[in-house]
Design an enzyme around this catalytic site. Sequence first.
Site, PDB file in Angstrom:
ATOM      1  N   LYS A  53      43.259  39.549  29.623  1.00 52.24           N
ATOM      2  CA  LYS A  53      42.152  38.594  29.711  1.00 52.24           C
ATOM      3  C   LYS A  53      40.815  39.342  29.663  1.00 52.24           C
ATOM      4  CE  LYS A  53      44.865  35.137  32.213  1.00 52.24           C
ATOM      5  NZ  LYS A  53      45.199  34.463  33.481  1.00 52.24           N
ATOM      6  N   GLN A  97      44.207  34.834  39.683  1.00 49.32           N
ATOM      7  CA  GLN A  97      45.522  34.906  39.038  1.00 49.32           C
ATOM      8  C   GLN A  97      46.619  34.450  40.004  1.00 49.32           C
ATOM      9  OE1 GLN A  97      45.879  35.608  35.799  1.00 49.32           O
ATOM     10  NE2 GLN A  97      48.090  35.432  35.838  1.00 49.32           N
ATOM     11  N   ASP A 120      40.177  27.641  34.765  1.00 48.69           N
ATOM     12  CA  ASP A 120      41.622  27.381  34.748  1.00 48.69           C
ATOM     13  C   ASP A 120      41.916  25.877  34.822  1.00 48.69           C
ATOM     14  OD1 ASP A 120      43.404  29.468  34.447  1.00 48.69           O
ATOM     15  OD2 ASP A 120      43.313  30.087  36.547  1.00 48.69           O
TER      16      ASP A 120
END
Length: 295
Positions: A53, A97, A120
Site C-alpha cells: 500500500k 490494518q 477503508d
Amino acid sequence: MTARLLDGVAMGRAIRQEVAQDVARLAQVGIKPGLAVVLVGEDPASQVYVRSKGKACEEAGMHSVTIRLPATTTQAELLATIDKLNADPAIHGMLVQLPLPKAMNSEQVLRRIDPRKDVDGFHPENVGKLVTGDPTAFRPATPYGVQQMLIRSGVETKGAHAVIIGRSNIVGKPMANLLIQQGPGGDATVTVCHSRTRDLPAIARQADILIAAIGKAEFVTADMVRPGAVVIDVGINRVDDPTKEKGYRLCGDVAFEPVAAIASAITPVPGGVGPMTIAMLLKNTLQAAELTRAG
Ligand code: GUN
C-alpha cells in the site's frame, strides 16, 4: 482452460495511472493526497499488504506514512495515534490494518477514525451511506475493486444473479450492498451464502457471477459452478508446500484449474482481486483529498 482470465494486475495498473494523473492535477492547486497506514503487531501477511500500500501510494505521487506499532500497544495508545492522524492536515486518508491483536476492540478503533478520512469505508457512518446509496460513501476497497473489474471486463451485472460466499464486514456484506445499488456495476440480484447456509453448492450453481470470499483454500470446486459463470476469487490463502522455497504457496478460495475449465471468466490468485484492492484504496484516498478541497 476455456475461461477468460481477468487480469487484475493490468487493470489495477490502469487505475493507478488514472489516479496518478488526478494527483498531478491536484498538485497544481497545492494539494498532495496523503495516506496513513497503521499496522499493529507482526502478522506476516499484513506486513506484506502494508508495504504494498505504501509503495503504490508513492508511485502515484501521494504522501505516504506507515506507522508500525508493537503487538503490546494498548487500546488507548492506538486511539491516541488515530486522534493524531485525524488532526493532521497532511493526512487525507487513513486505515488501520486488520486483523488487530485479539486483545483490542476493533469496533472502537474503527469508530475513532474521522469518517472523512475513513478510506477503508469501515466506519458505521460510511457503512450506512453505502447501504442507503449515498455517493459520498467510501466504498471498501476489495469489493469496490471487484465491482470495477466486472465493469471494466464488460461483465453485465444488471439483472444477473450474483452469489457471494462469505459475509464479512470487509468483503461479503459491502459486496452485496454494491451489487444491489442502482447503476453501472449494480442492479444485480444478490444472494449471500455463509458457513450456516443449507446446501450451499446448489445455490452457488445458480450464480451468473460467483464471488468467493470465505478464506478457505480451494473451497469452490467445479461442481459448485454453472458452466459459463463468471468466477471472482477474493481469497488469498497460504497452503503448506515443501516443494516451494518459502515452504508455502498462495492459492485462492477457488480450485482454479477445474473451475477455469467450465467458467466463462475467472480471476487468478495472485494477480486478480489483490492488485485491484490497492488501486481502489488509492482512488479512495484521492476522493478524500478532493473532499478537503471542496471544503
Ligand atoms: N485486512 C484485510 N483486508 C483489509 C482491508 O481492506 N483493510 C484493512 N484495514 N485491513 C484489511
